[in-house]
Design an enzyme around this catalytic site. Structure first.
Site, short mmCIF file in Angstrom:
data_model
loop_
_atom_site.label_atom_id
_atom_site.label_comp_id
_atom_site.label_asym_id
_atom_site.label_seq_id
_atom_site.Cartn_x
_atom_site.Cartn_y
_atom_site.Cartn_z
N SER A 146 0.84 -1.20 0.00
CA SER A 146 0.00 0.00 0.00
C SER A 146 0.87 1.25 0.00
O SER A 146 1.77 1.39 0.84
CB SER A 146 -0.86 0.03 1.26
N HIS A 177 -2.94 1.00 -4.48
CA HIS A 177 -2.46 -0.12 -5.30
C HIS A 177 -2.82 0.18 -6.74
O HIS A 177 -4.00 0.13 -7.10
CB HIS A 177 -3.09 -1.44 -4.84
N HIS A 199 -5.64 -8.84 -1.79
CA HIS A 199 -5.81 -9.21 -0.38
C HIS A 199 -7.06 -10.08 -0.22
O HIS A 199 -8.06 -9.85 -0.91
CB HIS A 199 -5.99 -7.97 0.48
N TYR A 201 -9.28 -9.83 2.00
CA TYR A 201 -10.47 -9.04 2.38
C TYR A 201 -11.15 -8.42 1.16
O TYR A 201 -12.29 -7.96 1.26
CB TYR A 201 -10.13 -7.97 3.42
N GLU A 202 -10.47 -8.39 0.01
CA GLU A 202 -11.13 -7.90 -1.21
C GLU A 202 -12.11 -8.94 -1.73
O GLU A 202 -12.87 -8.68 -2.66
CB GLU A 202 -10.09 -7.59 -2.29
N ALA A 229 2.74 -2.26 3.94
CA ALA A 229 2.54 -1.28 5.00
C ALA A 229 2.02 -2.05 6.20
O ALA A 229 1.17 -2.92 6.05
CB ALA A 229 1.52 -0.25 4.56
N MET A 333 -2.25 -7.19 6.49
CA MET A 333 -3.31 -8.04 5.93
C MET A 333 -2.86 -8.69 4.61
O MET A 333 -3.66 -8.94 3.72
CB MET A 333 -4.56 -7.19 5.66
N SER A 334 -1.54 -8.89 4.47
CA SER A 334 -1.06 -9.38 3.15
C SER A 334 0.22 -10.19 3.32
O SER A 334 0.53 -10.69 4.40
CB SER A 334 -0.78 -8.18 2.24
N ASN A 357 1.88 2.99 10.82
CA ASN A 357 1.12 3.48 11.98
C ASN A 357 1.51 2.67 13.21
O ASN A 357 2.06 1.56 13.09
CB ASN A 357 -0.40 3.36 11.74
N HIS A 371 -6.69 4.22 6.62
CA HIS A 371 -5.91 3.86 5.43
C HIS A 371 -5.23 5.07 4.78
O HIS A 371 -4.14 4.94 4.22
CB HIS A 371 -6.80 3.12 4.43
O1 LIG Z 1 -0.18 -5.04 3.03
P1 LIG Z 1 -0.42 -3.90 2.13
O2 LIG Z 1 -0.96 -4.28 0.81
O3 LIG Z 1 0.81 -3.01 2.02
O4 LIG Z 1 -1.57 -2.98 2.80
C1 LIG Z 1 -1.79 -2.81 4.18
O5 LIG Z 1 -2.49 -1.60 4.30
C2 LIG Z 1 -3.90 -1.84 4.22
C3 LIG Z 1 -4.56 -1.26 5.44
O6 LIG Z 1 -4.33 0.09 5.58
C4 LIG Z 1 -4.07 -3.34 4.20
O7 LIG Z 1 -4.27 -3.77 2.88
C5 LIG Z 1 -2.77 -3.83 4.74
O8 LIG Z 1 -2.46 -5.14 4.32
N1 LIG Z 2 -3.90 -5.38 10.17
C1 LIG Z 2 -3.32 -4.19 9.98
N2 LIG Z 2 -2.89 -3.88 8.76
C2 LIG Z 2 -2.29 -2.69 8.61
N3 LIG Z 2 -1.77 -2.15 7.52
C3 LIG Z 2 -1.27 -0.96 7.86
N4 LIG Z 2 -1.48 -0.73 9.14
C4 LIG Z 2 -2.12 -1.80 9.63
C5 LIG Z 2 -2.59 -2.16 10.93
O1 LIG Z 2 -2.47 -1.43 11.90
N5 LIG Z 2 -3.18 -3.37 11.03
#
Ligand SMILES: O=P(O)(O)O[C@H]1O[C@H](CO)[C@@H](O)[C@H]1O
Ligand SMILES: Nc1nc2[nH]cnc2c(=O)[nH]1
Length: 418
Positions: A146, A177, A199, A201-202, A229, A333-334, A357, A371
């Site tokens: 991200s 993305h 991801h 969750y999509e 991220a 989440m990836s 963060n 986000h």
């Molecule tokens: O892992 P990438 O794709 O960088 O993105 C991260 O940032 C998003 C949440 O802000 C989620 O998709 C998390 O996985």
């Molecule tokens: N699960 C999760 N994914 C993120 N992607 C960027 N920041 C976060 C976070 O705090 N938690």
């Protein structure tokens, strides 16, 4: 007077009629048919809002994606194509009807429900398609997380291919993305870069999230640099720091959502792959050294990444559990499905998180992640990350050149340090 004959379906007789009556009958019949079609269309619109997609035509469009259509969007040098794709990404939506779920991106609709994974030949066909678009043969791939798509803009003499134009490929639906593959030269090293990932969750199954990795493998990629991220659980991490991933915990994987679920094709790898040493030790050492050399000593750490399902960020109670019980350092989440598939087919992996963060540990805190903040934090570090990734690519490339042939037994010893 001339006569025409009309069939009477009620008593199965044929009635004579004058020519003028016959033509009036034809016109009335034609108008009645148009009226019925019109009413039918209105009814269809009312009962099946165009939010929903006709799954039968969607999947046929997708599965049999028009390969000639792919020619259309192939462009060399990406500035204009990048921007159009980015706006598409931010408009991406996932919709469903009672038959299947589809992600919509521009005109392309991709099924995201439970389909069976693509087989070897189908993936090989995607790889061959992409190879036909470039003269470069890349041994190094990069997956941008991200807000990290800028990394792809490092490439020179690049060819851009939008995901929506790659047969069988999913589409990116997340802001930050871009949804395109870029192939070009980074400091004269041929590199293929995914500007955007998928991801769970999509709505995508984990095998589909990792599909691009198999494609890269069959394109000849040997080493993969994966970025994401992530939220940090560590008090000594700051937003903008880099965490080199040394190990992971996969919540979806532990719950049976591994990307390798389904029949195993030995041409990719073994049925039960080990994740021991998944994050190449040599690459991690290079990264720490390079971090120091480019003045990031205090901003670079090693740690354990946890993949959660999302799309919700963790609650403070979950954050405390992940840190105190599982000793996790950062959450996202990836990444894990990509790492698992890459290791399954023998690719070498270097992965890092950009700390976007700090996870909130206090249930009564006023702070909460979002986000926009995540994407902005990544963008703010783009200069440092460019230098970092450039240096890593050069180092990895040098290593790959000095490796013996793949069928030499010492090849794997060298790679795995065993
Ligand atoms: O892992 P990438 O794709 O960088 O993105 C991260 O940032 C998003 C949440 O802000 C989620 O998709 C998390 O996985
Ligand atoms: N699960 C999760 N994914 C993120 N992607 C960027 N920041 C976060 C976070 O705090 N938690």
């Amino acid at each position: 007077m001339s006569y025409r004959y009309r069939h009477n379906p009620n008593n199965n007789t044929v009635l004579p009629m004058t020519e003028d009556k016959f033509f009036i009958g034809v016109i009335v019949g034609f108008l009645a048919k148009c009226g019925a079609d019109f009413i039918d269309r209105i009814w269809t619109k009312m009962t099946k809002s165009d939010r929903f997609c006709d799954s039968s035509s969607d999947s046929s469009n997708n599965k049999g994606c028009n390969w000639n259509g792919c020619e259309r969007s192939h462009s060399t040098d990406s500035e204009t194509s990048c921007s159009s794709s980015e706006s598409l990404s931010s408009n991406g939506e996932v919709h469903g009807n009672d038959r299947e779920i589809v992600a919509i991106q521009g005109d392309k609709k991709t099924p995201v429900g439970e389909e069976s994974p693509l087989n070897y030949d189908e993936i090989k066909a995607i790889a061959d398609f992409l190879l036909s678009k470039t003269m470069y043969r890349c041994q190094i791939g990069i997956i941008c997380g991200s807000g990290l798509s800028e990394l792809g803009n490092l490439l020179e003499n690049r060819t851009t291919i939008h995901y929506e134009d790659i047969p069988h490929f999913p589409v990116s639906t997340v802001v930050g993305h871009k949804g395109q593959m870029v192939i070009g030269l980074l400091k004269n090293v041929p590199v293929v870069c995914m500007q955007g990932r998928f991801h769970p969750y999509e709505g995508y199954p984990t095998w589909k999230c990792a599909l691009p990795v198999r494609v890269l493998h069959l394109m000849g990629v040997k080493s993969l640099i994966i970025s994401n991220a992530a939220g940090s659980l560590m008090s000594d991490h700051r937003v903008g720091d880099i965490m080199i991933i040394k190990d992971h915990i996969s919540m979806p994987g532990l719950a049976g959502r591994s990307p390798l679920v389904g029949s195993n094709d030995n041409r990719f790898g073994t049925r039960f792959p080990s994740m021991q040493g998944a994050y190449n030790k040599k690459y991690r050492e290079y990264a720490l050294k390079i971090g120091e050399e480019i003045g990031l000593k205090d901003n670079i750490h090693e740690g354990v990444y946890c993949m959660n399902g999302g799309p919700v960020y963790e609650t403070p109670a979950e954050c405390r559990m992940l840190l105190n019980t599982l000793n996790i350092n950062a959450v996202g989440m990836s990444t894990v499905p990509e790492v698992v598939v890459a290791r399954h087919c023998g690719m070498l992996v270097f992965a890092f998180s950009l700390i976007s963060n700090k996870c909130v540990m206090d249930t009564d805190s006023e702070n909460s992640p979002n986000h926009a903040e995540v994407v902005a934090a990544c963008a703010s570090r783009k200069s440092d990350l460019k230098v970092f990734v450039e240096r890593m690519v050069l180092q990895i490339y040098n290593d790959l050149q000095s490796l013996p042939l793949e069928n030499d037994k010492s090849y794997w010893k060298l790679l795995l340090g065993k």
